[in-house]
Design a protein around this motif. Structure first.
Motif, PDB file in Angstrom:
ATOM      1  N   GLU A  22       0.876  -1.209   0.007  1.00  0.00           N
ATOM      2  CA  GLU A  22      -0.095   0.026  -0.148  1.00  0.00           C
ATOM      3  C   GLU A  22       0.771   1.178   0.140  1.00  0.00           C
ATOM      4  N   GLU A  23       1.860   1.207   0.918  1.00  0.00           N
ATOM      5  CA  GLU A  23       2.701   2.637   1.036  1.00  0.00           C
ATOM      6  C   GLU A  23       3.677   2.641  -0.288  1.00  0.00           C
ATOM      7  N   MET A  24       4.092   1.461  -0.906  1.00  0.00           N
ATOM      8  CA  MET A  24       4.851   1.775  -2.277  1.00  0.00           C
ATOM      9  C   MET A  24       3.825   2.155  -3.248  1.00  0.00           C
ATOM     10  N   GLY A  25       2.469   1.817  -3.558  1.00  0.00           N
ATOM     11  CA  GLY A  25       1.721   2.576  -4.300  1.00  0.00           C
ATOM     12  C   GLY A  25       1.398   4.030  -3.993  1.00  0.00           C
ATOM     13  N   GLU A  26       1.488   4.266  -2.796  1.00  0.00           N
ATOM     14  CA  GLU A  26       1.307   5.791  -2.368  1.00  0.00           C
ATOM     15  C   GLU A  26       2.388   6.711  -2.869  1.00  0.00           C
ATOM     16  N   VAL A  27       3.799   5.973  -2.651  1.00  0.00           N
ATOM     17  CA  VAL A  27       4.755   6.758  -3.208  1.00  0.00           C
ATOM     18  C   VAL A  27       4.735   6.772  -4.882  1.00  0.00           C
ATOM     19  N   ASN A  44       6.231  12.436   3.530  1.00  0.00           N
ATOM     20  CA  ASN A  44       4.841  11.618   4.452  1.00  0.00           C
ATOM     21  C   ASN A  44       5.119  10.421   3.837  1.00  0.00           C
ATOM     22  N   GLU A  45       4.910  10.121   2.741  1.00  0.00           N
ATOM     23  CA  GLU A  45       4.748   8.842   2.257  1.00  0.00           C
ATOM     24  C   GLU A  45       6.088   7.932   2.233  1.00  0.00           C
ATOM     25  N   LEU A  46       7.241   8.692   2.104  1.00  0.00           N
ATOM     26  CA  LEU A  46       8.462   8.010   2.139  1.00  0.00           C
ATOM     27  C   LEU A  46       8.705   7.563   3.596  1.00  0.00           C
ATOM     28  N   GLY A  47       8.223   8.287   4.609  1.00  0.00           N
ATOM     29  CA  GLY A  47       8.264   7.943   6.151  1.00  0.00           C
ATOM     30  C   GLY A  47       7.331   6.760   6.426  1.00  0.00           C
ATOM     31  N   ASP A  48       6.179   6.769   5.670  1.00  0.00           N
ATOM     32  CA  ASP A  48       5.421   5.740   5.778  1.00  0.00           C
ATOM     33  C   ASP A  48       6.047   4.479   5.369  1.00  0.00           C
ATOM     34  N   LEU A  49       6.864   4.360   4.140  1.00  0.00           N
ATOM     35  CA  LEU A  49       7.403   3.433   3.512  1.00  0.00           C
ATOM     36  C   LEU A  49       8.460   2.837   4.178  1.00  0.00           C
TER      37      LEU A  49
HETATM   38 MG   LIG Z   1       0.656   6.467   3.360  1.00  0.00          MG
END
Ligand SMILES: [Mg+2]
Length: 91
Positions: free
Chosen positions: A13-18, A51-56
């Motif tokens: 999911e996080e890869m997709g967001e990035v 934000n998304e790199l942090g999530d990833l």
């Molecule tokens: Mg995220």
């Protein structure tokens, strides 16, 4: 769903967001630079990418832990890749 599967699902999911943000930055490359300008969707893409790199990164660490992957090898591999990227950056 067991937690280790949730970890992998979260990583995907996080890869997709990035990827989504990288796609938006390809369409609006000027928004990759530090700017107050917003994407037409009303967001700051650099902040979203942060934000998304942090999530990833969190999801990568969680998946490594939950799957019992070889963290030392992954660190070695990441260091080797960083050295290669830095060589490309000098060319
Ligand atoms: Mg995220």
């Amino acid at each position: 769903m067991p937690m280790h599967e949730q970890g992998r699902a979260k990583l995907a999911e996080e890869m997709g967001e990035v990827q989504q943000i990288l796609g938006k930055l390809q369409a609006y490359p000027q928004l990759a630079l530090p700017t107050q300008e917003l994407h037409p969707d009303g967001t700051n893409l650099r902040h979203r990418l942060e934000n998304e790199l942090g999530d990833l990164i969190a999801a990568v660490g969680f998946t490594i832990k939950k799957m019992g992957l070889n963290e030392k090898f992954i660190e070695f591999r990441a260091n080797e890749k960083s050295i290669l990227f830095n060589q490309w950056d000098k060319e």
